[in-house]
Design a protein around this motif. Structure first.
Motif, short mmCIF file in Angstrom:
data_model
loop_
_atom_site.label_atom_id
_atom_site.label_comp_id
_atom_site.label_asym_id
_atom_site.label_seq_id
_atom_site.Cartn_x
_atom_site.Cartn_y
_atom_site.Cartn_z
N LYS A 170 -20.25 -67.70 5.21
CA LYS A 170 -19.02 -67.35 5.08
C LYS A 170 -18.46 -66.78 3.95
CE LYS A 170 -15.98 -69.04 8.30
NZ LYS A 170 -15.53 -67.96 9.22
N VAL A 171 -19.04 -66.93 2.68
CA VAL A 171 -18.73 -66.56 1.68
C VAL A 171 -19.30 -65.05 1.46
CG1 VAL A 171 -19.27 -66.90 -1.06
CG2 VAL A 171 -18.51 -68.75 0.20
N ALA A 172 -20.73 -65.10 2.02
CA ALA A 172 -21.28 -63.90 2.06
C ALA A 172 -20.52 -62.72 2.74
CB ALA A 172 -22.80 -63.96 2.42
N GLN A 173 -19.92 -63.18 4.01
CA GLN A 173 -19.11 -62.14 5.07
C GLN A 173 -18.07 -61.66 3.90
OE1 GLN A 173 -18.08 -64.13 8.38
NE2 GLN A 173 -20.06 -64.42 9.03
N ALA A 174 -17.42 -62.95 3.46
CA ALA A 174 -16.13 -62.20 2.64
C ALA A 174 -16.44 -61.40 1.47
CB ALA A 174 -15.44 -63.56 1.90
N LEU A 175 -17.58 -61.82 0.86
CA LEU A 175 -17.70 -60.77 -0.28
C LEU A 175 -18.16 -59.26 0.15
CD1 LEU A 175 -19.61 -63.17 -2.80
CD2 LEU A 175 -17.19 -62.53 -2.74
N CYS A 176 -18.82 -59.30 1.34
CA CYS A 176 -18.87 -58.02 1.80
C CYS A 176 -17.89 -56.98 1.98
CB CYS A 176 -19.63 -57.88 3.23
SG CYS A 176 -21.35 -58.50 3.25
N LYS A 177 -16.61 -57.57 1.92
CA LYS A 177 -15.33 -56.97 2.07
C LYS A 177 -14.91 -56.07 0.82
CE LYS A 177 -13.22 -59.59 5.73
NZ LYS A 177 -11.90 -60.32 6.05
N PHE A 178 -15.56 -56.34 -0.29
CA PHE A 178 -14.99 -55.96 -1.56
C PHE A 178 -15.97 -54.83 -2.10
CE2 PHE A 178 -13.99 -60.67 -1.23
CZ PHE A 178 -12.44 -60.40 -1.36
N ARG A 179 -15.20 -53.98 -2.77
CA ARG A 179 -16.02 -53.08 -3.65
C ARG A 179 -15.26 -53.03 -4.89
NH1 ARG A 179 -17.73 -47.78 -0.28
NH2 ARG A 179 -18.76 -47.23 -2.48
N PHE A 180 -15.80 -52.53 -6.14
CA PHE A 180 -15.26 -52.47 -7.55
C PHE A 180 -15.74 -51.31 -8.16
CE2 PHE A 180 -16.24 -56.90 -5.91
CZ PHE A 180 -15.13 -57.57 -6.37
N PHE A 181 -14.72 -50.65 -8.84
CA PHE A 181 -14.92 -49.27 -9.44
C PHE A 181 -14.09 -49.48 -10.61
CE2 PHE A 181 -14.78 -48.72 -5.22
CZ PHE A 181 -15.79 -48.04 -4.62
N SER A 182 -14.79 -48.66 -11.77
CA SER A 182 -14.07 -48.59 -12.90
C SER A 182 -13.86 -47.09 -13.39
CB SER A 182 -14.65 -49.35 -14.09
OG SER A 182 -16.06 -48.85 -14.24
N GLY A 183 -12.98 -46.53 -14.13
CA GLY A 183 -13.01 -45.17 -14.51
C GLY A 183 -11.63 -44.63 -14.20
N GLU A 184 -11.57 -43.49 -14.65
CA GLU A 184 -10.16 -42.66 -14.75
C GLU A 184 -9.93 -42.24 -13.14
OE1 GLU A 184 -7.71 -39.39 -14.64
OE2 GLU A 184 -10.06 -39.22 -14.24
N TRP A 185 -8.71 -42.12 -12.74
CA TRP A 185 -8.34 -41.63 -11.55
C TRP A 185 -9.16 -40.54 -10.71
CZ3 TRP A 185 -3.03 -43.43 -13.33
CH2 TRP A 185 -2.98 -44.85 -13.06
N SER A 186 -9.14 -39.49 -11.53
CA SER A 186 -9.79 -38.19 -10.95
C SER A 186 -11.19 -38.62 -10.69
CB SER A 186 -9.52 -37.06 -11.67
OG SER A 186 -8.23 -36.90 -12.09
N GLU A 187 -11.74 -39.23 -11.59
CA GLU A 187 -13.18 -39.52 -11.65
C GLU A 187 -13.64 -40.32 -10.49
OE1 GLU A 187 -15.64 -38.05 -13.32
OE2 GLU A 187 -13.89 -36.71 -13.58
N PHE A 188 -12.47 -41.48 -10.24
CA PHE A 188 -12.74 -42.37 -9.22
C PHE A 188 -12.79 -41.84 -7.69
CE2 PHE A 188 -9.86 -45.15 -6.50
CZ PHE A 188 -10.94 -46.07 -6.08
N CYS A 189 -11.81 -40.77 -7.76
CA CYS A 189 -11.66 -39.93 -6.42
C CYS A 189 -12.97 -39.25 -6.24
CB CYS A 189 -10.65 -39.09 -6.60
SG CYS A 189 -8.97 -39.88 -6.33
N LYS A 190 -13.43 -38.51 -7.11
CA LYS A 190 -14.56 -37.63 -7.16
C LYS A 190 -15.83 -38.61 -6.56
CE LYS A 190 -14.66 -34.91 -10.87
NZ LYS A 190 -15.16 -34.30 -12.05
N LEU A 191 -15.93 -39.84 -7.26
CA LEU A 191 -16.97 -40.63 -6.86
C LEU A 191 -16.89 -40.92 -5.56
CD1 LEU A 191 -19.37 -42.46 -7.96
CD2 LEU A 191 -17.76 -44.34 -8.23
N LEU A 192 -15.85 -41.26 -4.85
CA LEU A 192 -15.58 -41.94 -3.50
C LEU A 192 -16.05 -40.73 -2.57
CD1 LEU A 192 -12.56 -44.29 -3.39
CD2 LEU A 192 -14.61 -44.79 -3.10
N LEU A 193 -15.33 -39.55 -2.80
CA LEU A 193 -15.31 -38.73 -2.04
C LEU A 193 -16.68 -37.90 -1.58
CD1 LEU A 193 -11.66 -37.24 -2.44
CD2 LEU A 193 -12.70 -38.76 -0.35
N SER A 194 -17.27 -37.83 -3.02
CA SER A 194 -18.68 -36.97 -3.05
C SER A 194 -19.87 -37.93 -2.72
CB SER A 194 -18.82 -36.62 -4.49
OG SER A 194 -19.10 -37.67 -5.35
N SER A 195 -19.55 -39.33 -2.79
CA SER A 195 -20.83 -40.11 -2.44
C SER A 195 -20.92 -40.56 -1.07
CB SER A 195 -20.91 -41.48 -3.44
OG SER A 195 -19.43 -42.14 -3.14
#
Ligand SMILES: C[S@@+](CC[C@H](N)C(=O)[O-])C[C@H]1O[C@@H](n2cnc3c(N)ncnc32)[C@H](O)[C@@H]1O
Length: 372
Positions: A255-280
């Protein structure tokens, strides 16, 4: 450049730092007991549920700017602009810059909670941040070293260096209360807690049945030492030590493993964050809901923040934003941001609630004006 800003730094922690001397950390007796209990492992402190509110007593602190905080221009004015990477501002123009990265969920969850003191708020658990700071200082944490920098600067925020994530800010509690009052629906939604700090907004979304929850903070140490442990503390079910049945244990683990699959964590400046998500990701699925508290204090960040909403929010999605009316010293606040958004004519803004105690605070909803 030095600004006046209404920030809070826990007084007792400042005392500790004052007595830091040659690196030895002197703790007051209450923290001493926390630390000794902590050294034995995780300590669940359920006796002080309201202590966090002590953090909300604002004091005037100096806010030191580590960069030129001139407002940057947001060039995007349509949904199409959101999808073009050329609409990103070059980072030289921005008052802060930090490359974004994704933080993996550690395999050993017990380790995430090691040396932490857990406190409770209604329906939520969170790490005692003073203890986190004390430990990081004591260990001379090799990462961003933001705690000693923030103490030296007498500020809860140093532009481009530390953006305030090691504290639960007042408007987070306003949004949490609003979720309950307005019965905000999270079920099945993809949610982003933007500028998450403690991540309590995203955690509430998880508890409300969100299908996926992402957390972003400027500082990587905030994600590792506060957000991630808070998420783990709120997703692990009852204490595993109270069960001996292997089947029950296995069931809880899955159950815990299932719950944890729902999460992702990011650090960094907002434009860079967008770039990371949209390019990857080949086809990035946009967020249904972006939750963000106390992130509009610096007008110099409005461009990247607006772009982030523009690029990451689903056309039928909405932003729930909480902010103080004005942030002394840095100059941002609700009205200035509203004006910025209105000028770009992309989002509609609606005031959901005004909290008129001391410094006025606002809860605002944003959605695309022309979603199609
Ligand atoms: C004042 S703190 C608020 C933290 C938390 N939302 C709360 O209410 O307790 C502002 C947060 O916004 C994020 N932030 C501010 N400016 C940022 C920027 N330019 N790029 C990325 N993150 C930023 C920081 O990570 C920080 O945690």
């Amino acid at each position: 450049m030095t600004f006046q800003f209404n920030f809070t730094i826990e007084d007792h922690l400042e005392d500790e730092l004052t007595s830091l001397g040659d690196g030895a950390l002197a703790l007051d007796s209450s923290e001493e007991s926390s630390v000794s209990e902590r050294q034995k492992g995780t300590h669940r402190d359920k006796k002080r549920p309201t202590e966090q509110f002590d953090l909300l007593q604002d004091h005037l602190w100096e806010h030191k700017s580590a960069g030129n905080a001139g407002p940057s221009q947001d060039t995007g004015s349509s949904l199409n602009a959101a999808n073009s990477s050329s609409s990103l501002e070059p980072h030289e123009k921005q008052p802060c810059f930090r490359v974004a990265k994704e933080h993996a969920m550690p395999k050993d969850l017990k380790k995430v909670l090691e040396n932490k003191v857990i406190e409770t708020l209604p329906g939520l658990q969170h790490m005692n941040i003073s203890v986190v700071k004390t430990i990081l200082l004591k260990e001379n944490f090799p990462g961003e070293n933001i705690i000693s920098k923030s103490f030296s600067a007498h500020s809860d925020l140093i532009t481009g260096v530390y953006e305030g994530g090691l504290k639960i800010w007042e408007c987070t509690f306003d949004l949490l209360a609003y979720f309950t009052k307005a019965k905000v629906k999270f079920a099945g939604k993809k949610v982003l807690d933007l500028g998450c700090g403690s991540g309590l907004l995203g955690i509430m979304a998880f508890k409300g049945g969100a299908k996926e929850i992402h957390f972003q903070d400027y500082n990587s140490v905030v994600i590792d030492e506060v957000t991630l442990p808070n998420v783990v503390a709120n997703s692990t079910l009852e204490d595993e030590n109270d069960v001996n049945e292997p089947d029950v244990k296995r069931f809880r683990k899955s159950k815990v493993a299932q719950a944890l699959c729902k999460f992702r964590f990011f650090s960094g400046e907002w434009s860079e964050f967008c770039k990371l998500l949209l390019s990857s990701e080949e086809r990035f699925e946009k967020y249904d809901l972006i939750l963000t508290s106390e992130t509009i204090y610096n007008p110099g960040y409005y461009g990247p923040l607006h772009q982030t909403f523009l690029r990451l929010l689903d056309k039928n999605g909405r932003v729930l934003l909480a902010s103080k009316a004005h942030y002394f010293g840095v100059g941002g606040g609700t009205h200035l941001f509203q004006k910025f958004v209105e000028d770009r004519n992309v989002f509609e803004m609606r005031t959901l609630e005004i909290i008129d105690e001391g410094l006025k605070r606002f809860l605002i909803e944003m959605n695309f004006k022309y979603p199609s």
